[in-house]
Scaffold this motif. Structure first.
Motif, PDB file in Angstrom:
ATOM      1  N   TRP A  79       0.812  -1.210   0.000  1.00 27.86           N
ATOM      2  CA  TRP A  79       0.000   0.000   0.000  1.00 27.86           C
ATOM      3  C   TRP A  79       0.851   1.269   0.000  1.00 27.86           C
ATOM      4  N   VAL A  80       2.078   1.199   0.549  1.00 26.92           N
ATOM      5  CA  VAL A  80       2.939   2.388   0.591  1.00 26.92           C
ATOM      6  C   VAL A  80       3.221   2.889  -0.819  1.00 26.92           C
ATOM      7  N   MET A  81       3.477   1.985  -1.754  1.00 26.91           N
ATOM      8  CA  MET A  81       3.790   2.369  -3.126  1.00 26.91           C
ATOM      9  C   MET A  81       2.586   3.009  -3.808  1.00 26.91           C
ATOM     10  N   VAL A  82       1.415   2.458  -3.568  1.00 26.81           N
ATOM     11  CA  VAL A  82       0.205   3.032  -4.166  1.00 26.81           C
ATOM     12  C   VAL A  82      -0.029   4.439  -3.635  1.00 26.81           C
ATOM     13  N   ASP A  83       0.088   4.599  -2.326  1.00 24.71           N
ATOM     14  CA  ASP A  83      -0.124   5.918  -1.730  1.00 24.71           C
ATOM     15  C   ASP A  83       0.951   6.916  -2.165  1.00 24.71           C
ATOM     16  N   MET A  84       2.177   6.447  -2.378  1.00 18.18           N
ATOM     17  CA  MET A  84       3.227   7.336  -2.879  1.00 18.18           C
ATOM     18  C   MET A  84       2.868   7.869  -4.270  1.00 18.18           C
ATOM     19  N   GLY A  85       2.321   7.000  -5.103  1.00 18.65           N
ATOM     20  CA  GLY A  85       1.883   7.453  -6.418  1.00 18.65           C
ATOM     21  C   GLY A  85       0.789   8.496  -6.319  1.00 18.65           C
ATOM     22  N   ALA A  86      -0.140   8.302  -5.379  1.00 20.20           N
ATOM     23  CA  ALA A  86      -1.211   9.282  -5.182  1.00 20.20           C
ATOM     24  C   ALA A  86      -0.647  10.617  -4.699  1.00 20.20           C
ATOM     25  N   ILE A  87       0.357  10.573  -3.819  1.00 21.65           N
ATOM     26  CA  ILE A  87       0.979  11.809  -3.315  1.00 21.65           C
ATOM     27  C   ILE A  87       1.657  12.565  -4.452  1.00 21.65           C
ATOM     28  N   ILE A  88       2.404  11.854  -5.291  1.00 18.47           N
ATOM     29  CA  ILE A  88       3.081  12.506  -6.412  1.00 18.47           C
ATOM     30  C   ILE A  88       2.060  13.149  -7.349  1.00 18.47           C
ATOM     31  N   PHE A  89       0.986  12.412  -7.647  1.00 17.57           N
ATOM     32  CA  PHE A  89      -0.046  12.965  -8.532  1.00 17.57           C
ATOM     33  C   PHE A  89      -0.673  14.224  -7.939  1.00 17.57           C
ATOM     34  N   THR A  90      -1.034  14.172  -6.650  1.00 21.52           N
ATOM     35  CA  THR A  90      -1.707  15.326  -6.059  1.00 21.52           C
ATOM     36  C   THR A  90      -0.762  16.512  -5.903  1.00 21.52           C
ATOM     37  N   CYS A  91       0.534  16.265  -5.719  1.00 19.21           N
ATOM     38  CA  CYS A  91       1.499  17.382  -5.727  1.00 19.21           C
ATOM     39  C   CYS A  91       1.448  18.094  -7.074  1.00 19.21           C
ATOM     40  N   GLY A  92       1.484  17.325  -8.145  1.00 16.20           N
ATOM     41  CA  GLY A  92       1.417  17.929  -9.472  1.00 16.20           C
ATOM     42  C   GLY A  92       0.105  18.621  -9.737  1.00 16.20           C
ATOM     43  N   SER A  93      -0.994  17.994  -9.332  1.00 16.04           N
ATOM     44  CA  SER A  93      -2.316  18.581  -9.535  1.00 16.04           C
ATOM     45  C   SER A  93      -2.456  19.903  -8.808  1.00 16.04           C
ATOM     46  N   SER A  94      -1.955  19.968  -7.575  1.00 18.15           N
ATOM     47  CA  SER A  94      -2.039  21.193  -6.786  1.00 18.15           C
ATOM     48  C   SER A  94      -1.166  22.299  -7.364  1.00 18.15           C
ATOM     49  N   ILE A  95       0.057  21.962  -7.775  1.00 18.08           N
ATOM     50  CA  ILE A  95       0.953  22.956  -8.365  1.00 18.08           C
ATOM     51  C   ILE A  95       0.317  23.563  -9.608  1.00 18.08           C
ATOM     52  N   LEU A  96      -0.205  22.721 -10.479  1.00 20.75           N
ATOM     53  CA  LEU A  96      -0.798  23.206 -11.725  1.00 20.75           C
ATOM     54  C   LEU A  96      -2.019  24.075 -11.458  1.00 20.75           C
ATOM     55  N   ALA A  97      -2.919  23.616 -10.579  1.00 20.29           N
ATOM     56  CA  ALA A  97      -4.144  24.369 -10.307  1.00 20.29           C
ATOM     57  C   ALA A  97      -3.840  25.712  -9.650  1.00 20.29           C
ATOM     58  N   THR A  98      -2.911  25.730  -8.684  1.00 22.70           N
ATOM     59  CA  THR A  98      -2.580  26.974  -7.983  1.00 22.70           C
ATOM     60  C   THR A  98      -1.924  27.983  -8.920  1.00 22.70           C
ATOM     61  N   SER A  99      -0.989  27.528  -9.732  1.00 20.60           N
ATOM     62  CA  SER A  99      -0.294  28.450 -10.638  1.00 20.60           C
ATOM     63  C   SER A  99      -1.227  28.990 -11.707  1.00 20.60           C
ATOM     64  N   LEU A 100      -2.142  28.174 -12.205  1.00 21.66           N
ATOM     65  CA  LEU A 100      -3.096  28.657 -13.202  1.00 21.66           C
ATOM     66  C   LEU A 100      -4.103  29.625 -12.588  1.00 21.66           C
ATOM     67  N   LEU A 101      -4.478  29.403 -11.314  1.00 22.94           N
ATOM     68  CA  LEU A 101      -5.363  30.353 -10.643  1.00 22.94           C
ATOM     69  C   LEU A 101      -4.657  31.694 -10.466  1.00 22.94           C
ATOM     70  N   ALA A 102      -3.396  31.660 -10.025  1.00 29.08           N
ATOM     71  CA  ALA A 102      -2.639  32.902  -9.872  1.00 29.08           C
ATOM     72  C   ALA A 102      -2.485  33.604 -11.215  1.00 29.08           C
ATOM     73  N   TYR A 103      -2.231  32.861 -12.268  1.00 32.79           N
ATOM     74  CA  TYR A 103      -2.101  33.421 -13.618  1.00 32.79           C
ATOM     75  C   TYR A 103      -3.392  34.111 -14.040  1.00 32.79           C
TER      76      TYR A 103
END
Length: 520
Positions: free
Chosen positions: A416-440
């Motif tokens: 389960w650690v590997m699956v959750d790590m993948g989810a963390i990486i995805f949500t890091c990217g999702s948050s970065i993209l959404a926040t930067s586009l909102l600021a833009y």
């Protein structure tokens, strides 16, 4: 130039002042030029506000200007909006762990149960159009309070009578009110913070909402296991009622156009215009006419402005994939890893870990990048929205990387650690993209930020509704490995080029359609 639209990162671009002596060294120009330019831009802002609204602030240090409010007030308002948005994100995912119980009690199939969950996102797409229109007519606070009361009513009615029709209708209507948090939080923070502090302001506003993806399913798992699933809706409604009461008491109106129109009316010793007060026959006489005008604004932005279309497409793909993962995450642990509803819900913490890391640390990084690019000698202290794009790059790379990691780990049932790590990486990217586009977006549209935000999120919530519906078929046919890989390949083709496109052609894209936009 469109009313409320700003050229550059929150300030209007102007020619460099002549005050700097030519004999200063290049280093002195680098240090002093931006300061002088920013002072000039502040004065130009005051003149522009007077021209637009018939009143302006009493100098750049006027304490009534939301930019100059004490930091404690800004943070307090940001936290209240943040907690309110937490409620809406909890509501989006709180049913995930209870879908099996709900489908059994309502006698519906798995696909229909997914509709009861994902219809919420469709409501989040419709509601912001009305919320943005009303807040730009009458201010932020009033519509925020009313929208929360609307949400509380319909969310509490969802489980009444255990009716499938009432569940779907109630979820949709509750979401139209819940859209206030998503629509107004960013613009309210932009009302109070300059563009150079955009990352910090969004970090304050996102402190709590990103706990929603974890808290929603966890609360859902506890309630399903210990109480009864209708309390999912009633507990959240009670919680939001308390937040709404706090907001009614402590939130102060921050929308500059409304504040200055009120000031102009007071200075002329005339009653407040109908656009500012719900009291009186005059307001209701032309209410729907004005509402129609403001409702058309987000639609016109979406249709006429290519920059909005580009942002909307990328945000939609990002959000659609996110909601697909959100709606199937509990099922993965229950069916594939044979865990209980409560234990499976704890894995949603991985979503919140990713979001919290990037929301708090990433906001500071985005501000540092913006200021350093702005303060380069060739930019003369004038910011541009494109200074947000370097921060987007890790976001568009983390999203497909997280999808590959999560998908193939789940496919081979790795720990389960590997699956959750993948989810963390995805949500890091999702948050970065959404926040930067909102600021833009906020940098470009300024006082029209609520309408622009509503326009960019319409397609997002449509895909947020559609993607979870076909998620079971996707994973049944392709499995988690190739299913997530297909989503990753689509995002690589459509999402990865966006930061480069905006950096090179962003200014030209912003200019396209602007002439048509100026009539409103």
């Amino acid at each position: 130039m469109a009313l409320g639209e700003k050229k550059g990162g929150g300030v209007m671009a102007g020619p460099p002042t002549d005050a700097t002596p030519q004999l200063l060294t290049e280093r002195s120009e680098e240090l002093e030029g931006p300061v002088e330019n920013q002072d000039t831009e502040a004065e130009k802002r005051l003149a522009r506000l007077y021209e637009l609204y018939g009143a302006t602030w009493d100098g750049v240090d006027d304490p009534n200007d939301p930019y100059n409010w004490p930091e404690w007030r800004k943070i307090s308002i940001g936290i209240i909006f943040s907690v309110g948005q937490l409620v809406t994100l909890m509501s989006a995912s709180i049913m995930a762990a209870a879908l099996g119980n709900i489908s059994n009690d309502l006698n519906i199939g798995a696909s229909t149960a997914q509709i009861t969950l994902s219809i919420y996102f469709l409501g989040l797409g419709v509601g912001p159009f009305f919320i943005a229109a009303l807040c730009e007519m009458n201010g932020r606070k009033q519509i925020w309070v009313i929208s929360n009361l609307w949400y509380i009513l319909w969310n509490a009615l969802c489980p009444v009578g255990q009716s499938n029709a009432l569940m779907i209708i109630g979820r949709f209507l509750a979401a139209t009110g819940a859209g206030a948090g998503i629509t107004l939080t960013g613009p309210v923070m932009a009302d109070m913070y300059h563009a150079k502090d955009r990352g910090k302001s969004l970090a304050i506003a996102s402190l709590l909402p990103y706990l929603g993806p974890a808290l929603g399913p966890i609360v859902g798992g506890v309630v399903v296991q210990l109480i009864y699933w209708p309390w999912l809706f009633w507990i959240v409604s009670i919680f939001d009622a308390l937040i709404t009461l706090l907001g009614f008491i402590f939130i102060k109106e921050s929308y500059t156009p409304v504040l200055l129109r009120r000031k102009a009316a007071a200075q002329s010793e005339q009653p407040v215009s109908p656009a500012l007060s719900l009291a009186g026959w005059a307001f209701w006489h032309d209410f729907f006419s004005r509402l129609g005008t403001y409702l058309r604004r987000p639609l016109r932005l979406l249709i006429r402005r290519p920059i909005i279309q580009v942002i909307s497409l990328v945000l939609a793909l990002n959000f659609g994939i996110y909601t697909l993962m959100l709606s199937t995450f509990a099922t993965l642990w229950i069916d594939r890893y044979k865990q209980s509803a409560l234990i499976s819900s704890l894995h949603y913490i991985s979503f919140s870990i990713g979001f919290l890391i990037t929301a708090q640390i990433g906001g500071c990084i985005m501000d540092v990048i913006y200021r350093r690019l702005r303060d380069r000698p060739k930019n003369k202290g004038v910011g541009r929205p494109e200074f947000r794009t370097p921060y987007m790059l890790p976001g568009v790379l983390f999203i497909p990387a997280g999808l590959f990691w999560y998908g193939w780990s789940a496919e081979y049932r790795i720990t389960w650690v590997m699956v959750d790590m993948g989810a963390i990486i995805f949500t890091c990217g999702s948050s970065i993209l959404a926040t930067s586009l909102l600021a833009y977006t906020l940098d470009i549209f300024g006082e029209l930020g609520a309408s622009a935000n509503a326009a960019t999120r319409l397609l997002s919530n449509v895909l947020g509704f559609v993607f979870p519906i076909f998620a079971p078929q996707l994973y049944d046919r392709l499995g988690y490995g190739w299913g997530n890989s297909l989503l990753a390949f689509i995002f690589v083709a459509l999402g990865v080029p966006v930061p480069i496109v905006l950096w090179i052609w962003g200014e030209k894209l912003r200019e396209l359609g602007k002439k048509q936009h100026e009539d409103y």
